[in-house]
Structures are given as C-alpha cells and as structure tokens.
Design a protein around this motif. Structure first.
Motif, mmCIF file in Angstrom:
data_model
loop_
_atom_site.group_PDB
_atom_site.id
_atom_site.type_symbol
_atom_site.label_atom_id
_atom_site.label_comp_id
_atom_site.label_asym_id
_atom_site.label_seq_id
_atom_site.Cartn_x
_atom_site.Cartn_y
_atom_site.Cartn_z
ATOM 1 N N UNK A 565 0.850 -1.197 0.000
ATOM 2 C CA UNK A 565 0.000 0.000 0.000
ATOM 3 C C UNK A 565 0.878 1.236 0.000
ATOM 4 N N UNK A 566 1.720 1.305 -1.011
ATOM 5 C CA UNK A 566 2.691 2.396 -1.062
ATOM 6 C C UNK A 566 2.187 3.575 -1.882
ATOM 7 N N UNK A 567 0.984 3.498 -2.331
ATOM 8 C CA UNK A 567 0.458 4.623 -3.084
ATOM 9 C C UNK A 567 -0.857 5.076 -2.457
ATOM 10 N N UNK A 568 -0.867 6.302 -1.966
ATOM 11 C CA UNK A 568 -2.069 6.916 -1.417
ATOM 12 C C UNK A 568 -2.654 7.831 -2.493
ATOM 13 N N UNK A 569 -3.959 7.911 -2.544
ATOM 14 C CA UNK A 569 -4.571 8.782 -3.531
ATOM 15 C C UNK A 569 -4.068 10.209 -3.372
ATOM 16 N N UNK A 570 -3.860 10.857 -4.495
ATOM 17 C CA UNK A 570 -3.287 12.202 -4.455
ATOM 18 C C UNK A 570 -4.161 13.159 -3.667
ATOM 19 N N UNK A 571 -5.475 13.004 -3.755
ATOM 20 C CA UNK A 571 -6.366 13.897 -3.033
ATOM 21 C C UNK A 571 -6.112 13.804 -1.530
ATOM 22 N N UNK A 572 -6.035 12.568 -1.034
ATOM 23 C CA UNK A 572 -5.817 12.389 0.401
ATOM 24 C C UNK A 572 -4.403 12.774 0.795
ATOM 25 N N UNK A 573 -3.481 12.582 -0.101
ATOM 26 C CA UNK A 573 -2.095 12.985 0.191
ATOM 27 C C UNK A 573 -2.002 14.496 0.369
ATOM 28 N N UNK A 574 -2.645 15.217 -0.547
ATOM 29 C CA UNK A 574 -2.601 16.676 -0.473
ATOM 30 C C UNK A 574 -3.327 17.176 0.765
ATOM 31 N N UNK A 575 -4.506 16.611 1.045
ATOM 32 C CA UNK A 575 -5.249 17.026 2.233
ATOM 33 C C UNK A 575 -4.470 16.713 3.509
ATOM 34 N N UNK A 576 -3.848 15.546 3.536
ATOM 35 C CA UNK A 576 -3.050 15.185 4.697
ATOM 36 C C UNK A 576 -1.861 16.108 4.887
ATOM 37 N N UNK A 577 -1.191 16.481 3.792
ATOM 38 C CA UNK A 577 -0.057 17.398 3.875
ATOM 39 C C UNK A 577 -0.491 18.766 4.364
ATOM 40 N N UNK A 578 -1.651 19.242 3.853
ATOM 41 C CA UNK A 578 -2.170 20.543 4.309
ATOM 42 C C UNK A 578 -2.536 20.492 5.787
ATOM 43 N N UNK A 579 -3.126 19.384 6.220
ATOM 44 C CA UNK A 579 -3.464 19.235 7.635
ATOM 45 C C UNK A 579 -2.199 19.222 8.490
ATOM 46 N N UNK A 580 -1.162 18.556 7.997
ATOM 47 C CA UNK A 580 0.097 18.503 8.745
ATOM 48 C C UNK A 580 0.717 19.886 8.880
ATOM 49 N N UNK A 581 0.753 20.645 7.780
ATOM 50 C CA UNK A 581 1.326 21.989 7.821
ATOM 51 C C UNK A 581 0.504 22.916 8.719
ATOM 52 N N UNK A 582 -0.832 22.759 8.668
ATOM 53 C CA UNK A 582 -1.688 23.580 9.532
ATOM 54 C C UNK A 582 -1.449 23.263 10.999
ATOM 55 N N UNK A 583 -1.326 21.991 11.325
ATOM 56 C CA UNK A 583 -1.071 21.586 12.706
ATOM 57 C C UNK A 583 0.253 22.148 13.207
ATOM 58 N N UNK A 584 1.286 22.079 12.381
ATOM 59 C CA UNK A 584 2.593 22.607 12.773
ATOM 60 C C UNK A 584 2.530 24.118 12.995
ATOM 61 N N UNK A 585 1.816 24.815 12.096
ATOM 62 C CA UNK A 585 1.702 26.271 12.224
ATOM 63 C C UNK A 585 0.955 26.657 13.500
ATOM 64 N N UNK A 586 -0.117 25.937 13.810
ATOM 65 C CA UNK A 586 -0.890 26.244 15.012
ATOM 66 C C UNK A 586 -0.063 26.027 16.275
#
Length: 760
Positions: A565-586
C-alpha cells in the motif's frame, strides 16, 4: 562720556589682538610650547585642594568648561596611593587635551565621551577599540601606553518622585527617567550598558570605575541625578596581551595535518589500484586504504538511497538552515546593535505583536524535527535485521558516528578558535566558551553534558547529541526486549511513551516554568544559566516524546509499504499534507502567545507536555503523505537530488555554525544596524562555510572512522564465523531459535542505510 567710551573700545580691541598674536606665536614655536604643562598636572607635587587651572594658551569655550569640570570632579574624589601613577597620566592627558597635543587627543578620541542611543537599545558603547590598542608610539613611548577596559553600568534613579501611570510608555512629555525604568517583559533593560574605556595602562579597575562615573555624571544621563553602579570585573586588554601559541594549538595542526597526509596518500594508492585491470573494483574488500580514500568517501556522500523516504534529504537540510538562521538572529541581537528596540518589539505585549515575531519565537520546535527523523530511521533500520545482533555493537557504531565529528570540533574550539579574532567583546565571549571546552570536553565525549555541569557546557547546541544517543540506546534495548518478549516490550514502550509526554509537563508545573523556552535577551546572553534551559529544554527525559513519535511513524511506514500500500490517492495525500502543515503552524503560533499571555501553571504544563510531540506528529504526517502518496511540488522539492550531499553535511553544519556566528558577532567594533536582509545574507554565508567545514570533517575524520570501525567489526565477525559449525548461520531460512545470540552477526545484517540513520 562719548570720547571715554571710544577710548575704552580701542584699548580693548588692541589687547585682544595682542593676546591672539601671542597665542598664535606660542602655538607655532614648536612642540615644546604645545606640551608644556602646569605644575599641578606634572605629578611632581602633592595634589592640593585648589582647583586646577586651565592652560593659558587655550581660550574659554565649551570644551574648556567640560575639561575644567572633569578636573574639578577628580579633585574631589578619594584616591589611594597606588592610583597615583594613573592619576598623573590622566592629569597630563587633560593638559594635553587643552593644548590639543596629538597623543592626548588620540587617547581621548578612542572612547565614547558619553553614551549615545541608549534609549533605542544601544547597550554597547565601545568607542574605537583599534585606535586605543594600536597607537603609533606604543613601543617608542612606553609612558603613553593604554589599555582597553569594559565596564558594566547599571543606572538607578535617585529621585523619590511618584511615577504617574501612563498608558503609553512612549508618551513624549513624560520623564525620561520613567522611560528608562520601564522594562517591557522579555526585552532588554534600558538602564544597563556596557562601556568601553581607553585608559592608561597603570590604572587599576577601581580607578577606571571612578573615571567613568565622573564622565557619566557630566553627560546628559547625569543631568537628572541618575546613580550609576559601575563595575570592571574582567581583565582589560592591551597591545602586549597577544596570545601565544600553546602546545594544544600545535597539536591540532599536527594531528589534522597527519590525517590529511594519510588521506592524500591513501587516495593516490587507491587510485593506482583501480588502474590495475587485474583487479575488479567491485570485488575488492574494504581495507585501511579505501577507508581513507577521499574519492570513495566523497562518492558515499553523493549516493542517494531509494528507500521511499527521499523527502528526508530536503527536510533535514532545510531544517538545519532554519536553525542556523534562528541562531544567527539570536546571537546577532545579543551583540552590539544600534536599534535593539526594534528587535525587542518582537517580544513585546499583544498590542505590539508582529507576524514575524510570532513565527520565530517558538522556532525551537525545529530541533524536534531532527528527533522525529532520528526515531523514524532507527525503526526502519532495525526491522531490516533478520536476526538481531549484539545490541552493544549497534550502540558502539552509533556512538562512533556521533562522537568523531564532535571531538574534532571540540579540539578546534579548545586549541585554535581563540586565535581567530580580536575585538572589544572577543575575549569575553569566545574565551568563555574555550575555557568550558578545555575543562569539560570529557562530558561531551561521554554523552553526559546535558545532565552533569550543564552551566559549563562546551558548545551549547551540543546538548542535542547526548539526547539523541540516550534515545537510541533506550530504543535499542526496548526493541531487543520486544523481539524476545513481545508483550513485555510493548508494555515498556507504552510506559515510556506516557512518561515522555507527562515528564515535561510535571517538571514545568512543579517549577512554575514558562510553557515554552523564552529566547529573551537575558537568555541569549547566558543560556547556560537559564533555569528553563537546564530543567526542561536539554534533559533527555523531557525531550523523548518527539523521538518516540518518529519511531511509531516509521513503524506505520514500514507496515503499509511492506503490504504494497505504497500509493495513497493524491487527493488524500494533499489534504493530509495541508493538515500537517496547519497543525505545525498552530503549534508554533500558540507557543508564541505564551510569551505575553497571563501565566496559568496548569495550562502551561499541558502545553509544555504536548507541543513537541504534536509538532513531531505534524512532520511525521507530512512525511507519510509524501512517501506513501504524492504531494505535487512539495515531494519533488524535498526529494531534489542536491539535498542529498547537503543533508549528509547537516551534522557537521550543526556543530560548527554557532562558532562561526559567534565569531562574526563578537569581532565587531561598532554597533550594527539590525537589518533582516543582511541577517539572511549573513546566514547564507554561515551555511556555506559551515558546509565546507563539515565536508572537511566528513572526508578526513567521520567517514574514515566509521569505515575503520566496520573493518574491526568485520574481522570479529569473520573470526566468530570460523568458530561456528553452521556454514551459513545467516541464511534467511534459518529459524530464529537456531541462530546463536553472539555478536558475530552484525556486519552482514547491518544495512548500509544505518550509516546515516539518526544523525542530523
């Protein structure tokens, strides 16, 4: 009456012309007339209570009044017999000033006659250090020798006036005393300054303190009757105090020169060996020559490992760049700057907060990114063992990888660094670090400097290294338990995780500490003396959580990548990355708010316990999204090939950057303007030269030491193999129970990637 007034004016004009002519004649007659001193200035007679008179050939004016005032103040001080040589020199100096004699004007001109810019945060009044230390006649006229002294001054108001409440601290019609006294939280005090004085070499510290007190009392700061607490606590500098090269200095160049010669010879021999067509380069066994070969070590530096986490290369190097910039801003602001008030506005209360300040006040979280990467790579390397070797060998290999570069940097700081600069603040700042390194180097090499004698730590950023080593040791031991007794290992891991999260909160609550480390002016001046620094920032037991988060994130990566399972859908990858960056910023912005919010112990303890693991969780989530899926631009940028060699130089850059920054800051002669474009420009230079230093350390010391250790372990493996009855004990088909538990299974089980596993 009319004629009488006319006659009076004619006589007055005639006398004035005669006096001017006589003065001009006297000045032009030669050096004798310009250096002629009144008898009271020569020092040949006892000092009397009579006010000293100015030289006859100097007209009355503001300068004359000022000097007369200084002379009068000196006459009313209590002087001891040992201060008489100093006083004689000063009286000659004042007389020379009235005659405008070169040596006297030169000496007086080398220092600031009064503080300037103090109200805008210009703490350091350094004068002209080089003019004081390099007078042209220093060797030919020893009686005119001078020295440069630094005095610490604290201003205190003497009036008993009741201060009126002013909503605006910069209200222009309030008393300047109120403004000087007003101390914004987390900013530098305006009533403290460091004054550099050029004084006769015969003056003891007490005399220097009194002289500066007289000068300060006649400045604009003394007009309101401010009391000055002046102290000269460190030795003054003179031109004769040049450092002599000691045995340690020569030892450093002998050792490093010998290593360089060995590396060059081995590189040549290895090159000659590769030209022999009868030898297959791939079939050659590693040996001493290849261990020191610069070409092979450089090729290791450039090799990119395709293991699915190539984003680590970019994250690692960009993180160390951000840390270098943070340290550049901090150390730069601790040095001489003319507009420190502008910098302190970043730390002021809510009404003065800036976006830039909010983003850099809690940037110590970047270090937790390294802890996350360390834990992640540790688990990804451990799971590659078919059979776990002796953990002591793994720990030894990890120790060598960390300690070799650290030892080289400590050796340099102890032996060479003091000779690389001069300046008003150089000895205070650099010799202080050198002394700590010479006295406590062994604590660094034993990985104990974050617990034992931390107030005398050698290389302040080096606290990270014992933390990382302690985490690695504990993780290896727990993993060994898990491989043998899985349930017990999981239980211990759960307890460790809970304790690592709770510990910083408990320490914070019991000691009533701030929720975040406050990088204030006082902290930057003396980080080792900070209570928060010693209790919560550098101990391993308060920083373990981020490492464990990285370990668990790495386990998740291994589990899902091994199942395909080494490929995650791009949509979820992008949303997950945005969530990660938002969490770090907060997390970063919320931490900054604790510098001006009201203090609540329980709330602060909760944030102190959670902010670092939550930050690490955000970074880990970003890594998973980029590694198991595809995040456009971010993944390709972080996986860019040029980050590969730079990321492997990150450890050396981490060790050397603070030394380079400190040299740039503390050799300065005059206050600098706090310009952030210039700070970025300087940071780029620090990164460049730090990487060059890291490259030299890697090629000459780090890589050879790692390869030599591998050779030693391999020879032990071979010896133990000869004693085994099983011809192929490392076969993957052999069950775990049939494999001896000795240490002879390290070499072939250790993957090459562990070479850079948990280093910065």
């Amino acid at each position: 009456m009319k004629y009488t007034l006319i006659i009076f004016f004619i006589v007055a004009i005639s006398k004035t012309k005669c006096n001017v002519t006589a003065n001009a004649k006297n000045v032009g007659e030669g050096d004798i007339s310009t250096t002629r001193l009144p008898s009271d200035f020569t020092g040949n007679k006892e000092l009397s209570d009579k006010k000293l008179e100015s030289s006859k050939n100097v007209g009355n004016g503001e300068s004359s009044v000022y000097l007369d005032d200084v002379i009068f103040a000196m006459k009313n001080q209590n002087w001891t017999a040992e201060e008489k040589p100093c006083l004689d020199h000063i009286y000659r100096l004042l007389a020379g000033l009235q005659n405008f004699t070169l040596w006297a004007v030169w000496e007086w001109d080398a220092q600031a006659s009064e503080p300037q810019g103090l109200l805008f945060g210009n703490r350091y009044q350094l004068g002209n250090f080089d003019q004081c230390m390099n007078a042209p006649w220093a060797k030919t006229h020893p009686e005119l020798k001078t020295k440069y002294c630094l005095a610490e001054i604290r201003l205190e108001r003497t009036d008993k006036a009741v201060r009126r409440r002013v909503d605006r601290p910069t209200y222009p019609y309030q008393s300047a005393l109120d403004y000087i006294e007003y101390h914004v939280p987390h900013s530098r005090p305006l009533n403290e300054l460091t004054w550099g004085a050029c004084v006769p070499s015969s003056c003891p510290p007490r005399t220097v303190e009194q002289l500066l007190g007289i000068m300060l009392a006649r400045s604009h700061l003394g007009a309101a009757g401010i009391k000055a607490d002046i102290s000269v606590d460190e030795p003054c500098q003179s031109a004769e105090d040049e450092l002599e090269y000691d045995a340690l200095f020569y030892a450093f160049f002998i050792v490093m020169g010998s290593v360089t010669a060995i590396a060059l010879v081995c590189t040549y021999l290895n090159y000659q060996r590769t030209q022999d067509s009868s030898l297959d380069a791939d079939s050659r066994e590693p040996d001493f020559i290849s261990a020191f070969c610069l070409r092979e070590n450089a090729s290791d530096l450039l090799r990119m490992k395709k293991e699915g986490v190539e984003v680590f290369y970019g994250i690692r190097f960009l993180t160390i760049c951000l840390i270098v910039m943070d340290h550049q801003i901090g150390i730069y602001n601790a040095g001489p700057i003319s507009d420190a008030l502008s910098s302190d506005e970043l730390f002021q209360q809510e009404v003065n907060k800036t976006t830039l300040g909010m983003l850099i006040l809690h940037d110590d979280l970047f270090v937790d990114t390294f802890f996350l990467l360390s834990g992640f790579l540790t688990v990804t390397n451990l799971v590659k063992f078919n059979r776990l070797p002796n953990p002591l060998f793994i720990i030894l290999k990890r120790y060598v990888r960390l300690v070799v570069a650290l030892a080289v940097v400590i050796f340099y700081i102890s032996a060479v660094h003091p000779y690389t600069g001069t300046g008003p603040l150089w000895k205070r700042a650099i010799a202080y670090d050198t002394t700590h390194c010479r006295n406590n180097w062994w604590l660094n090499l034993l990985m104990l400097n974050n617990y034992i004698n931390p107030e005398s730590m050698c290389i302040i950023p080096s606290w990270y290294i014992p933390c990382d080593f302690h985490f690695f040791v504990v993780t290896i031991l727990v993993y060994c338990i898990y491989r043998t007794w899985p349930k017990l290992g999981i239980t211990i891991a759960a307890l460790l995780t809970a304790a690592s999260i709770i510990a910083p909160g408990v320490v914070n609550y019991m000691n009533e500490l701030s929720a975040v480390q406050l990088f204030t002016f006082d902290f930057i001046l003396n980080p080792r003396g900070s209570k928060d620094f010693k209790l919560t920032y550098i101990p391993s037991h308060t920083r373990f959580a981020s490492y464990l988060v990285g370990f668990y994130i790495g386990y998740v990566f291994i589990k899902y990548s091994s199942k395909g399972l080494d490929r995650m859908r791009q949509k979820w990858s992008v949303l997950g990355a945005l969530a990660a960056l938002t969490l770090m910023l907060l997390v970063m912005l919320l931490g900054s708010s604790y510098l001006w919010r009201s203090y609540h112990p329980l709330e602060g303890a909760v944030y102190a316990a959670l902010n670092r693991p939550v930050w690490a969780l955000g970074v880990g989530l970003l890594v998973l999204c980029c590694s198991l899926g595809h995040v456009p631009l971010i993944k390709s940028f972080l996986s860019w090939y040029p980050w590969v060699p730079l990321s492997r130089l990150s450890y050396g850059l981490f060790l050397t950057h603070a030394m380079l920054i400190a040299r740039n800051v503390f050799i300065t002669r005059n206050p600098q303007h706090n310009d952030y474009v210039e700070i970025v420009n300087t940071t780029i230079g620090i990164i460049f030269f730090g990487c060059l230093a890291a490259l030299a350390i890697f090629l000459l010391a780090e890589a050879p030491a790692n390869k030599l250790l591998a050779l030693c372990l391999k020879s032990k493996v071979k010896k133990m193999k000869d004693q085994e009855s099983n011809p192929d004990p490392l076969s993957t088909t052999t069950s775990m129970s049939t494999v001896p538990t000795g240490s002879g299974y390290l070499s072939e089980n250790l993957p090459g990637t562990i070479q850079y596993s948990s280093k910065i």
